[in-house]
Design a protein around this motif. Structure first.
Motif, PDB file in Angstrom:
ATOM      1  N   VAL A   1       0.825  -1.161   0.220  1.00 60.62           N
ATOM      2  CA  VAL A   1       0.037  -0.180   0.285  1.00 60.62           C
ATOM      3  C   VAL A   1       0.786   1.358   0.097  1.00 60.62           C
ATOM      4  N   SER A   2       0.533   2.182  -0.715  1.00 54.79           N
ATOM      5  CA  SER A   2       1.374   3.510  -0.836  1.00 54.79           C
ATOM      6  C   SER A   2       0.468   4.594  -1.384  1.00 54.79           C
TER       7      SER A   2
ATOM      8  N   GLU B   1      -7.649   5.401   5.452  1.00 59.46           N
ATOM      9  CA  GLU B   1      -7.670   4.486   6.769  1.00 59.46           C
ATOM     10  C   GLU B   1      -6.780   3.311   6.492  1.00 59.46           C
ATOM     11  N   ILE B   2      -7.072   2.793   5.116  1.00 59.82           N
ATOM     12  CA  ILE B   2      -6.024   1.820   4.741  1.00 59.82           C
ATOM     13  C   ILE B   2      -4.538   2.127   4.899  1.00 59.82           C
TER      14      ILE B   2
ATOM     15  N   SER C   1       0.987   1.412  10.623  1.00 61.24           N
ATOM     16  CA  SER C   1       1.036   0.787  11.669  1.00 61.24           C
ATOM     17  C   SER C   1       1.331  -0.489  11.725  1.00 61.24           C
ATOM     18  N   SER C   2       1.297  -1.038  13.158  1.00 59.83           N
ATOM     19  CA  SER C   2       1.607  -2.526  13.095  1.00 59.83           C
ATOM     20  C   SER C   2       1.018  -3.327  14.248  1.00 59.83           C
TER      21      SER C   2
ATOM     22  N   ASP D   1      -6.188  -7.947   8.569  1.00 57.95           N
ATOM     23  CA  ASP D   1      -7.594  -8.104   8.215  1.00 57.95           C
ATOM     24  C   ASP D   1      -8.253  -7.018   8.204  1.00 57.95           C
ATOM     25  N   LEU D   2      -7.996  -5.961   9.192  1.00 56.13           N
ATOM     26  CA  LEU D   2      -8.748  -4.626   8.989  1.00 56.13           C
ATOM     27  C   LEU D   2      -8.351  -3.978   7.630  1.00 56.13           C
TER      28      LEU D   2
END
Length: 294
Positions: free
Chosen positions: A23-24, A141-142, A148-149, A155-156
């Motif tokens: 994701v970026s 949000e993605i 974060s980790s 899953d979110l």
């Protein structure tokens, strides 16, 4: 098996060792991967949402104008390239074909969405302003989850991505009621068979036999749902693969003809020119010149 354009997997496009997703924000991704302007293909699903910018992007040899509020979807194996004008930004998600399998019982869930069918006419969607804002918020949000980790962050991200897919589907007005009809299911199975067999089987009667129907029935279904003959769908898939392979200058025309089971160059050239109006050599020259200028 011959490969046409350069092929990238998620690992080669990510600084993080996570094979299933990347994701970026789009601008830094583009800055980091300048080689992706030229024609290339991926082994993964590829989703881009533009929030700003102009220019064009090309998916399987069809050009689309870049616009803010535009989202496009690509499936593994498709070829694309970019030609942007000025600063371009947005969001990008690359994910593997197995990314949702641990979450969803239905492994073919993504096939419910027309924009993941591989049909270029369904792949690029210009969202209205209100819809674009909602989709942008979900991408934010993605991104936050990606950066974060905590536990269950993957899953979110899956849940948020499914929200994007479902909302885009609604904004398109694609909200079918009830199960697919018999003919729709038949067409879907025909297209799956083409994907598997187009190099070996070129006649509608061969596919009709595999589907346990008559060639006339198969033609009637294609004509009714798509306005095309069954043979046209088969030929178009072979032609698309020919174009993909022609983007690799290291492959000879003979090698491509053999890969696609045409037997000899003259038959392949005749097939190609009848549909495209130019020879395979001329098509290759045009593509390579386009890539060079970009």
């Amino acid at each position: 098996m011959l490969q046409g354009t350069p092929v990238y997997d998620i690992c080669t496009l990510s600084d993080f060792r996570q094979d299933d997703i990347m994701v970026s924000r789009f601008a830094p991704y583009l800055e980091h991967h300048k080689n992706l302007y030229a024609a290339h293909r991926h082994t993964f699903y590829h989703v881009v949402f533009f929030t700003g910018g102009a220019g064009t992007h090309n998916i399987d040899f069809e050009d689309f104008e870049v616009k803010p509020g535009q989202i496009y979807f690509m499936v593994p194996g498709q070829v694309h390239s970019w030609s942007f004008e000025g600063f371009t930004d947005g969001y990008i998600i690359n994910f593997s074909d197995t990314f949702f399998q641990s979450l969803l019982l239905d492994t073919a869930y993504l096939e419910r969405f027309a924009f993941f069918s591989g049909d270029v006419s369904e792949a690029v969607i210009n969202l209205p302003a209100g819809a674009g804002e909602k989709i942008g918020n979900l991408f934010e949000e993605i991104i936050k989850e990606w950066e974060s980790s905590p536990k269950q962050t993957t899953d979110l991200m899956r849940v948020l991505m499914l929200q994007v897919f479902i909302l885009v589907n609604r904004f398109k007005g694609a909200n079918p009621k009830g199960p697919a009809s018999y003919n729709q299911t038949l067409l879907k199975n025909f297209r799956k068979l083409i994907e598997q067999q187009y190099k070996k089987l070129r006649l509608p009667k061969d596919y009709a036999a595999l589907l346990y129907i008559t060639p006339n029935h198969l033609n009637a279904v294609c004509k009714d749902l798509l306005g095309k003959q069954a043979g046209e769908l088969i030929r178009n898939r072979a032609l698309l693969e020919a174009k993909r392979l022609l983007t690799n200058p290291e492959l000879t025309i003979t090698e491509i003809a053999m890969e696609l089971n045409f037997g000899d160059n003259s038959y392949f050239t005749k097939f190609f020119k009848k549909t495209e109006g130019i020879t395979p050599e001329e098509f290759r020259k045009n593509i390579l010149t386009h890539n060079h200028h970009d």
